[in-house]
Scaffold this motif. Structure first.
Motif, PDB file in Angstrom:
ATOM      1  N   SER A  54       0.864  -1.178   0.000  1.00 35.67           N
ATOM      2  CA  SER A  54       0.000   0.000   0.000  1.00 35.67           C
ATOM      3  C   SER A  54       0.900   1.228   0.000  1.00 35.67           C
ATOM      4  CB  SER A  54      -0.912   0.016   1.235  1.00 35.67           C
ATOM      5  OG  SER A  54      -0.142   0.030   2.415  1.00 35.67           O
ATOM      6  N   PHE A  55       0.320   2.360  -0.320  1.00 34.68           N
ATOM      7  CA  PHE A  55       1.089   3.599  -0.305  1.00 34.68           C
ATOM      8  C   PHE A  55       1.224   4.099   1.131  1.00 34.68           C
ATOM      9  CE2 PHE A  55      -0.843   3.698  -4.615  1.00 34.68           C
ATOM     10  CZ  PHE A  55       0.338   3.707  -5.353  1.00 34.68           C
ATOM     11  N   PRO A  56       2.327   4.781   1.452  1.00 24.29           N
ATOM     12  CA  PRO A  56       2.470   5.347   2.805  1.00 24.29           C
ATOM     13  C   PRO A  56       1.316   6.295   3.118  1.00 24.29           C
ATOM     14  CG  PRO A  56       4.562   5.429   1.629  1.00 24.29           C
ATOM     15  CD  PRO A  56       3.519   5.015   0.622  1.00 24.29           C
ATOM     16  N   ALA A  57       0.983   6.365   4.396  1.00 26.00           N
ATOM     17  CA  ALA A  57      -0.193   7.129   4.818  1.00 26.00           C
ATOM     18  C   ALA A  57      -0.106   8.600   4.428  1.00 26.00           C
ATOM     19  CB  ALA A  57      -0.374   6.985   6.330  1.00 26.00           C
ATOM     20  N   PHE A  58       1.094   9.186   4.391  1.00 26.19           N
ATOM     21  CA  PHE A  58       1.182  10.619   4.101  1.00 26.19           C
ATOM     22  C   PHE A  58       0.812  10.941   2.652  1.00 26.19           C
ATOM     23  CE2 PHE A  58       5.447   9.253   2.875  1.00 26.19           C
ATOM     24  CZ  PHE A  58       5.709  10.003   1.737  1.00 26.19           C
ATOM     25  N   LEU A  59       0.724   9.908   1.794  1.00 22.86           N
ATOM     26  CA  LEU A  59       0.334  10.128   0.396  1.00 22.86           C
ATOM     27  C   LEU A  59      -1.144   9.891   0.151  1.00 22.86           C
ATOM     28  CD1 LEU A  59       3.287   8.369  -1.495  1.00 22.86           C
ATOM     29  CD2 LEU A  59       2.881  10.826  -1.310  1.00 22.86           C
ATOM     30  N   THR A  60      -1.854   9.371   1.139  1.00 24.87           N
ATOM     31  CA  THR A  60      -3.230   8.942   0.895  1.00 24.87           C
ATOM     32  C   THR A  60      -4.244   9.678   1.760  1.00 24.87           C
ATOM     33  OG1 THR A  60      -2.930   7.114   2.467  1.00 24.87           O
ATOM     34  CG2 THR A  60      -2.488   6.648   0.157  1.00 24.87           C
ATOM     35  N   GLY A  61      -3.962  10.934   2.037  1.00 23.15           N
ATOM     36  CA  GLY A  61      -4.899  11.731   2.815  1.00 23.15           C
ATOM     37  C   GLY A  61      -6.142  12.082   2.015  1.00 23.15           C
ATOM     38  N   PRO A  62      -7.230  12.413   2.690  1.00 18.90           N
ATOM     39  CA  PRO A  62      -8.484  12.741   2.000  1.00 18.90           C
ATOM     40  C   PRO A  62      -8.355  13.926   1.052  1.00 18.90           C
ATOM     41  CG  PRO A  62      -8.597  13.291   4.348  1.00 18.90           C
ATOM     42  CD  PRO A  62      -7.366  12.471   4.151  1.00 18.90           C
ATOM     43  N   ALA A  63      -7.417  14.836   1.310  1.00 18.00           N
ATOM     44  CA  ALA A  63      -7.256  16.009   0.438  1.00 18.00           C
ATOM     45  C   ALA A  63      -6.770  15.627  -0.953  1.00 18.00           C
ATOM     46  CB  ALA A  63      -6.279  17.002   1.073  1.00 18.00           C
ATOM     47  N   ASN A  64      -6.169  14.451  -1.077  1.00 19.95           N
ATOM     48  CA  ASN A  64      -5.631  14.021  -2.370  1.00 19.95           C
ATOM     49  C   ASN A  64      -6.419  12.877  -3.000  1.00 19.95           C
ATOM     50  OD1 ASN A  64      -2.859  14.795  -0.648  1.00 19.95           O
ATOM     51  ND2 ASN A  64      -2.990  15.648  -2.710  1.00 19.95           N
ATOM     52  N   ARG A  65      -7.488  12.463  -2.374  1.00 21.74           N
ATOM     53  CA  ARG A  65      -8.297  11.353  -2.893  1.00 21.74           C
ATOM     54  C   ARG A  65      -9.041  11.799  -4.149  1.00 21.74           C
ATOM     55  NH1 ARG A  65     -10.571   6.800  -0.240  1.00 21.74           N
ATOM     56  NH2 ARG A  65     -11.485   5.484  -1.865  1.00 21.74           N
ATOM     57  N   VAL A  66      -8.960  10.985  -5.212  1.00 23.14           N
ATOM     58  CA  VAL A  66      -9.673  11.282  -6.454  1.00 23.14           C
ATOM     59  C   VAL A  66     -11.148  10.955  -6.260  1.00 23.14           C
ATOM     60  CG1 VAL A  66      -9.925  10.687  -8.900  1.00 23.14           C
ATOM     61  CG2 VAL A  66      -7.647  10.844  -7.875  1.00 23.14           C
ATOM     62  N   SER A  67     -12.010  11.825  -6.717  1.00 23.99           N
ATOM     63  CA  SER A  67     -13.450  11.599  -6.582  1.00 23.99           C
ATOM     64  C   SER A  67     -13.884  10.413  -7.440  1.00 23.99           C
ATOM     65  CB  SER A  67     -14.226  12.845  -6.998  1.00 23.99           C
ATOM     66  OG  SER A  67     -14.132  13.045  -8.394  1.00 23.99           O
ATOM     67  N   GLU A  68     -14.893   9.689  -6.958  1.00 33.03           N
ATOM     68  CA  GLU A  68     -15.408   8.544  -7.712  1.00 33.03           C
ATOM     69  C   GLU A  68     -15.958   8.973  -9.066  1.00 33.03           C
ATOM     70  OE1 GLU A  68     -18.149   6.253  -5.448  1.00 33.03           O
ATOM     71  OE2 GLU A  68     -16.751   5.911  -3.783  1.00 33.03           O
ATOM     72  N   ALA A  69     -16.580  10.143  -9.107  1.00 34.62           N
ATOM     73  CA  ALA A  69     -17.146  10.627 -10.374  1.00 34.62           C
ATOM     74  C   ALA A  69     -16.051  10.909 -11.393  1.00 34.62           C
ATOM     75  CB  ALA A  69     -17.973  11.886 -10.127  1.00 34.62           C
ATOM     76  N   SER A  70     -14.892  11.383 -10.918  1.00 33.28           N
ATOM     77  CA  SER A  70     -13.782  11.672 -11.811  1.00 33.28           C
ATOM     78  C   SER A  70     -13.057  10.404 -12.237  1.00 33.28           C
ATOM     79  CB  SER A  70     -12.804  12.630 -11.130  1.00 33.28           C
ATOM     80  OG  SER A  70     -11.689  12.896 -11.959  1.00 33.28           O
ATOM     81  N   LEU A  71     -12.870   9.457 -11.295  1.00 28.81           N
ATOM     82  CA  LEU A  71     -12.120   8.238 -11.591  1.00 28.81           C
ATOM     83  C   LEU A  71     -12.941   7.251 -12.409  1.00 28.81           C
ATOM     84  CD1 LEU A  71      -9.457   6.750 -11.077  1.00 28.81           C
ATOM     85  CD2 LEU A  71     -10.479   5.775  -9.012  1.00 28.81           C
ATOM     86  N   ARG A  72     -14.201   7.064 -12.022  1.00 37.16           N
ATOM     87  CA  ARG A  72     -15.111   6.134 -12.708  1.00 37.16           C
ATOM     88  C   ARG A  72     -14.476   4.757 -12.895  1.00 37.16           C
ATOM     89  NH1 ARG A  72     -16.913   9.564 -17.874  1.00 37.16           N
ATOM     90  NH2 ARG A  72     -14.661   9.997 -17.798  1.00 37.16           N
ATOM     91  N   LEU A  73     -13.918   4.234 -11.796  1.00 40.04           N
ATOM     92  CA  LEU A  73     -13.246   2.946 -11.847  1.00 40.04           C
ATOM     93  C   LEU A  73     -13.476   2.198 -10.536  1.00 40.04           C
ATOM     94  CD1 LEU A  73     -11.478   1.202 -13.651  1.00 40.04           C
ATOM     95  CD2 LEU A  73      -9.468   2.369 -12.748  1.00 40.04           C
ATOM     96  N   PRO A  74     -14.617   1.502 -10.403  1.00 40.41           N
ATOM     97  CA  PRO A  74     -14.920   0.782  -9.161  1.00 40.41           C
ATOM     98  C   PRO A  74     -13.811  -0.207  -8.799  1.00 40.41           C
ATOM     99  CG  PRO A  74     -16.837   0.826 -10.605  1.00 40.41           C
ATOM    100  CD  PRO A  74     -15.676   1.343 -11.411  1.00 40.41           C
ATOM    101  N   GLY A  75     -13.503  -0.277  -7.514  1.00 38.93           N
ATOM    102  CA  GLY A  75     -12.481  -1.202  -7.051  1.00 38.93           C
ATOM    103  C   GLY A  75     -11.090  -0.619  -7.008  1.00 38.93           C
ATOM    104  N   VAL A  76     -10.915   0.637  -7.457  1.00 40.52           N
ATOM    105  CA  VAL A  76      -9.599   1.267  -7.472  1.00 40.52           C
ATOM    106  C   VAL A  76      -9.649   2.554  -6.650  1.00 40.52           C
ATOM    107  CG1 VAL A  76      -7.813   2.349  -8.902  1.00 40.52           C
ATOM    108  CG2 VAL A  76      -8.998   0.296  -9.715  1.00 40.52           C
ATOM    109  N   GLU A  77      -8.653   2.707  -5.769  1.00 36.94           N
ATOM    110  CA  GLU A  77      -8.476   3.963  -5.044  1.00 36.94           C
ATOM    111  C   GLU A  77      -7.383   4.751  -5.739  1.00 36.94           C
ATOM    112  OE1 GLU A  77      -7.528   3.032  -1.040  1.00 36.94           O
ATOM    113  OE2 GLU A  77      -9.538   2.314  -0.537  1.00 36.94           O
ATOM    114  N   ALA A  78      -7.548   6.067  -5.837  1.00 38.78           N
ATOM    115  CA  ALA A  78      -6.552   6.890  -6.524  1.00 38.78           C
ATOM    116  C   ALA A  78      -6.346   8.196  -5.760  1.00 38.78           C
ATOM    117  CB  ALA A  78      -6.988   7.181  -7.950  1.00 38.78           C
ATOM    118  N   TYR A  79      -5.113   8.689  -5.833  1.00 41.47           N
ATOM    119  CA  TYR A  79      -4.724   9.909  -5.145  1.00 41.47           C
ATOM    120  C   TYR A  79      -3.965  10.784  -6.123  1.00 41.47           C
ATOM    121  CZ  TYR A  79      -5.994   6.927  -1.302  1.00 41.47           C
ATOM    122  OH  TYR A  79      -6.694   6.080  -0.482  1.00 41.47           O
TER     123      TYR A  79
END
Length: 272
Positions: free
Chosen positions: A159-184
């Motif tokens: 997994s990515f280190p916690a400092f890279l996966t904060g809510p401020a950098n989370r890609v919105s589901e509407a923008s990503l449109r890729l169920p099952g994938v988290e993106a930052y």
């Protein structure tokens, strides 16, 4: 085999070491529990009663002490306790005139498992030396770095280190449109964008066009890039430059992590 192995346990991982020692369980048990013996190989000083349910404190030369608790105390067979969220379990199994030491730990943070494996590898080397009556090896920075790199290549981070996966950098589901994938996402001052993706399950991006260049690196797992109708299998460590104007799609296998450096901005952050 002296190297540790990594096994997935649900959404956690277990790091396991086995060492065959030429000493009976009773002698090795003292090395695991006696404060004077622990000083030869354990990375911290432990204070607290040696009994089930006892609270423990772990001291280094600098910094605040850590805390833990003994959950199993069964001499000279099983010792299990926590240390700052990590579970540590020591088992001694008779093996002829000696014993098999099985050490397992469930780390609280999967991202640090290569570092943890390296540290425990060195500790167990020193434990072996201690019960054999030999001095502990001094810290060898070059060997530590080489062994850490070896474990990182074996295990990945998971997994990515916690400092890279904060809510401020989370890609919105509407923008990503890729169920099952988290993106930052991270935006560059020059209009570029860096995106980190972690597939929690198998996923297919669907076909899309690129109106800017993209640099793709597979950090862990397996990613199939289809570019202009041609499939390219990319494993961990593989990289690829996708040119502007290409017709592409991608397939993640579960657990895959990728890095995408985009020549433009494509993704929007999730709303706060």
């Amino acid at each position: 085999m002296k190297h540790g192995t990594l096994t997935t346990r649900g959404n956690r991982v277990e790091l396991r070491f086995e060492r065959r020692l030429t000493h009976p369980p009773e002698k090795v048990w003292r090395a695991l529990t006696d404060s004077k013996e622990l000083a030869h190989w354990f990375p911290a000083r432990i204070e607290g009663a040696r009994e089930a349910g006892a609270e423990l404190r772990f001291f280094f030369e600098e910094g605040d002490p850590g805390t833990g608790k003994i959950s199993v105390f069964d001499p000279p067979r099983v010792l299990e306790y926590t240390w700052e969220g990590d579970l540590l379990r020591w088992e001694l199994r008779p093996d002829g005139a000696g014993c098999l030491l099985v050490f397992t730990t469930i780390p609280a943070d999967r991202a640090n498992v290569a570092r943890d494996a390296t540290g425990w590898h060195f500790c167990l080397d020193n434990l072996e030396a201690a019960v054999d009556g030999n001095p502990a090896a001094g810290f060898d920075k070059e060997r530590f770095s080489a062994l850490n790199a070896e474990y990182a290549a074996r295990f990945g981070l998971g997994s990515f280190p916690a400092f890279l996966t904060g809510p401020a950098n989370r890609v919105s589901e509407a923008s990503l449109r890729l169920p099952g994938v988290e993106a930052y996402v991270f935006d560059g001052a020059d209009g570029t964008q860096l995106t980190l993706c972690h597939a929690k399950s198998d996923a297919d991006t669907g076909e899309q066009w690129r109106d800017f260049d993209e640099y793709l690196v597979v950090l862990e797992g397996s990613y199939t890039l289809t570019i202009n109708g041609m499939d390219i299998q990319l494993g961990a460590g593989r990289e690829f430059v996708i040119p502007r104007g290409a017709r592409i799609s991608g397939r993640f296998t579960a657990g895959t992590r990728t890095l995408h450096a985009l020549g433009g901005r494509r993704f929007e952050r999730a709303p706060a």
